[in-house]
Design a protein around this motif. Structure first.
Motif, PDB file in Angstrom:
ATOM      1  N   ASP A   6      -0.077  -0.382  -6.731  1.00  0.00           N
ATOM      2  CA  ASP A   6       0.705  -1.204  -5.832  1.00  0.00           C
ATOM      3  C   ASP A   6       0.571  -0.692  -4.395  1.00  0.00           C
ATOM      4  OD1 ASP A   6       2.612  -3.005  -4.896  1.00  0.00           O
ATOM      5  OD2 ASP A   6       4.283  -1.748  -5.531  1.00  0.00           O
ATOM      6  N   ARG A   7       0.183  -1.574  -3.493  1.00  0.00           N
ATOM      7  CA  ARG A   7      -0.018  -1.172  -2.083  1.00  0.00           C
ATOM      8  C   ARG A   7       1.244  -0.575  -1.472  1.00  0.00           C
ATOM      9  NH1 ARG A   7      -1.177  -5.522   1.475  1.00  0.00           N
ATOM     10  NH2 ARG A   7      -1.564  -3.885   2.967  1.00  0.00           N
ATOM     11  N   GLU A   8       2.392  -1.146  -1.809  1.00  0.00           N
ATOM     12  CA  GLU A   8       3.647  -0.638  -1.257  1.00  0.00           C
ATOM     13  C   GLU A   8       3.961   0.756  -1.790  1.00  0.00           C
ATOM     14  OE1 GLU A   8       3.270  -3.730  -2.491  1.00  0.00           O
ATOM     15  OE2 GLU A   8       3.598  -4.978  -0.720  1.00  0.00           O
ATOM     16  N   VAL A  10       1.771   2.938  -2.702  1.00  0.00           N
ATOM     17  CA  VAL A  10       0.841   3.836  -2.018  1.00  0.00           C
ATOM     18  C   VAL A  10       1.350   4.142  -0.611  1.00  0.00           C
ATOM     19  CG1 VAL A  10      -1.490   4.048  -1.057  1.00  0.00           C
ATOM     20  CG2 VAL A  10      -1.168   3.133  -3.364  1.00  0.00           C
ATOM     21  N   ALA A  11       1.820   3.124   0.092  1.00  0.00           N
ATOM     22  CA  ALA A  11       2.292   3.315   1.465  1.00  0.00           C
ATOM     23  C   ALA A  11       3.515   4.228   1.514  1.00  0.00           C
ATOM     24  CB  ALA A  11       2.603   1.964   2.110  1.00  0.00           C
ATOM     25  N   LEU A  78       1.162   0.124   5.823  1.00  0.00           N
ATOM     26  CA  LEU A  78       0.740  -1.166   5.265  1.00  0.00           C
ATOM     27  C   LEU A  78       0.066  -2.031   6.323  1.00  0.00           C
ATOM     28  CD1 LEU A  78       3.746  -2.135   2.984  1.00  0.00           C
ATOM     29  CD2 LEU A  78       1.388  -1.763   2.257  1.00  0.00           C
ATOM     30  N   ASN A  81      -3.540  -1.333   7.238  1.00  0.00           N
ATOM     31  CA  ASN A  81      -4.548  -1.608   6.199  1.00  0.00           C
ATOM     32  C   ASN A  81      -5.420  -0.396   5.933  1.00  0.00           C
ATOM     33  OD1 ASN A  81      -3.787  -4.271   5.647  1.00  0.00           O
ATOM     34  ND2 ASN A  81      -4.893  -4.991   7.442  1.00  0.00           N
ATOM     35  N   PRO A  84      -8.816   2.139   0.679  1.00  0.00           N
ATOM     36  CA  PRO A  84      -8.452   1.973  -0.727  1.00  0.00           C
ATOM     37  C   PRO A  84      -7.609   3.122  -1.254  1.00  0.00           C
ATOM     38  CG  PRO A  84     -10.806   1.600  -0.397  1.00  0.00           C
ATOM     39  CD  PRO A  84     -10.239   2.128   0.902  1.00  0.00           C
ATOM     40  N   ALA A  85      -6.621   2.784  -2.049  1.00  0.00           N
ATOM     41  CA  ALA A  85      -5.682   3.780  -2.566  1.00  0.00           C
ATOM     42  C   ALA A  85      -6.363   4.860  -3.373  1.00  0.00           C
ATOM     43  CB  ALA A  85      -4.610   3.089  -3.400  1.00  0.00           C
TER      44      ALA A  85
END
Length: 92
Positions: A6-8, A10-11, A78, A81, A84-85
């Motif tokens: 999940d991008r969030e 990771v952030a 976020l 950008n 990649p995680a």
């Protein structure tokens, strides 16, 4: 088997890592002081598991920042950008 990260998550993990290191703590010290098992803390910092709100409160407290500052930092991450995680994993 590859897990979708999940991008969030990771952030917020990156934001937590930044706050912890800025406070002069190792990830192991932060995990201990926030009462989160080290393996769990590492997974959360790497975005593989999301932090719970109570955990974020404890991490913010030991890092000397507010939960709002962690969220703001995560939002900036976020918006930037960042890559990649899978390339941004932080060792425990």
């Amino acid at each position: 088997m590859t897990t979708q990260i999940d991008r969030e998550a990771v952030a917020i993990g990156r934001a937590v890592h930044g706050a912890v290191t800025a406070a002069g703590l190792s990830l192991a010290e932060a995990a201990e002081q926030s009462a989160i098992p080290l393996t769990t803390f590492s997974r959360r910092v790497n975005g593989r598991l999301p932090f719970t709100f109570p955990e974020l409160v404890r991490v913010a407290r030991i890092s000397g920042v507010s939960v709002t500052e962690l969220a703001t930092s995560a939002e900036r991450i976020l918006q930037s950008n960042a890559g990649p995680a899978s390339e941004d994993r932080v060792p425990a």
